[in-house]
Design a protein around this motif. Structure first.
Motif, PDB file in Angstrom:
ATOM      1  N   ALA A  97      10.095 -43.610 110.946  1.00 26.18           N
ATOM      2  CA  ALA A  97      10.546 -42.905 112.158  1.00 26.18           C
ATOM      3  C   ALA A  97      11.984 -43.285 112.502  1.00 26.18           C
ATOM      4  O   ALA A  97      12.782 -42.435 112.913  1.00 26.18           O
ATOM      5  CB  ALA A  97       9.617 -43.218 113.329  1.00 26.18           C
ATOM      6  N   GLU A 139       8.723 -39.059 114.328  1.00 28.22           N
ATOM      7  CA  GLU A 139       7.450 -39.639 113.892  1.00 28.22           C
ATOM      8  C   GLU A 139       7.635 -40.183 112.492  1.00 28.22           C
ATOM      9  O   GLU A 139       8.471 -39.721 111.725  1.00 28.22           O
ATOM     10  CB  GLU A 139       6.326 -38.609 113.918  1.00 28.22           C
ATOM     11  CG  GLU A 139       6.477 -37.477 112.940  1.00 28.22           C
ATOM     12  CD  GLU A 139       5.325 -36.496 113.000  1.00 28.22           C
ATOM     13  OE1 GLU A 139       4.745 -36.227 111.937  1.00 28.22           O
ATOM     14  OE2 GLU A 139       5.019 -35.998 114.092  1.00 28.22           O
ATOM     15  N   TYR A 160       4.702 -42.405 116.775  1.00 29.77           N
ATOM     16  CA  TYR A 160       5.512 -41.406 117.470  1.00 29.77           C
ATOM     17  C   TYR A 160       6.512 -42.111 118.382  1.00 29.77           C
ATOM     18  O   TYR A 160       6.198 -43.146 118.973  1.00 29.77           O
ATOM     19  CB  TYR A 160       4.620 -40.499 118.322  1.00 29.77           C
ATOM     20  CG  TYR A 160       3.585 -39.751 117.520  1.00 29.77           C
ATOM     21  CD1 TYR A 160       3.918 -38.564 116.881  1.00 29.77           C
ATOM     22  CD2 TYR A 160       2.286 -40.238 117.382  1.00 29.77           C
ATOM     23  CE1 TYR A 160       2.975 -37.869 116.136  1.00 29.77           C
ATOM     24  CE2 TYR A 160       1.341 -39.542 116.636  1.00 29.77           C
ATOM     25  CZ  TYR A 160       1.692 -38.373 116.012  1.00 29.77           C
ATOM     26  OH  TYR A 160       0.769 -37.693 115.267  1.00 29.77           O
TER      27      TYR A 160
END
Length: 131
Positions: free
Chosen positions: A86, A64, A118
């Motif tokens: 990320a 993330e 994510y």
């Protein structure tokens, strides 16, 4: 006489310039590790889905990244920054591919606006890796 004065002036100018340049030392806070970390995200390719991966891949883990707008006058939180964060984490896990699943705005008291993306980190398995 003027020729002598000109050559004296030229000599002093050359000595002055030479003395300035020969004693110059440059110190910097640049560190090779910082460059490696800064550009790490570039080694991780983004794919739209797991079906788009170009061949066999090993799932490494979940990643993330976040983008925080601290004050209303700061730049707006954005997906590009969150995805880059990320990808840096994926690179640190030795992944070279990531598939993002979602980006979500989250209420966070420390940020005026917080966007978190994510994803799933993968290591693409090439023919040379198999051997």
């Amino acid at each position: 006489m003027t020729l002598i004065i000109k050559s004296i002036k030229t000599t002093f100018a050359c000595i002055f310039l030479a003395s300035c340049s020969s004693n110059m030392q440059v110190e910097t806070n640049l560190d090779e590790d910082n460059f490696t970390e800064y550009f790490a995200a570039g080694s991780v390719e983004v794919f739209e889905s797991t079906n788009a991966l170009p061949g066999p891949a090993k799932f490494i883990g979940l990643v993330e990244g976040e983008s925080c707008q601290m004050n209303p006058s700061d730049a707006t939180a954005n997906a590009a920054d969150a995805r880059t964060a990320a990808r840096k984490k994926a690179a640190a896990m030795k992944a070279n591919a990531v598939v993002f699943t979602s980006c979500v705005n989250i209420d966070e008291p420390q940020c005026h606006q917080l966007l978190v993306c994510y994803g799933k980190a993968y290591q693409l398995i090439s023919e040379t890796t198999k051997k």
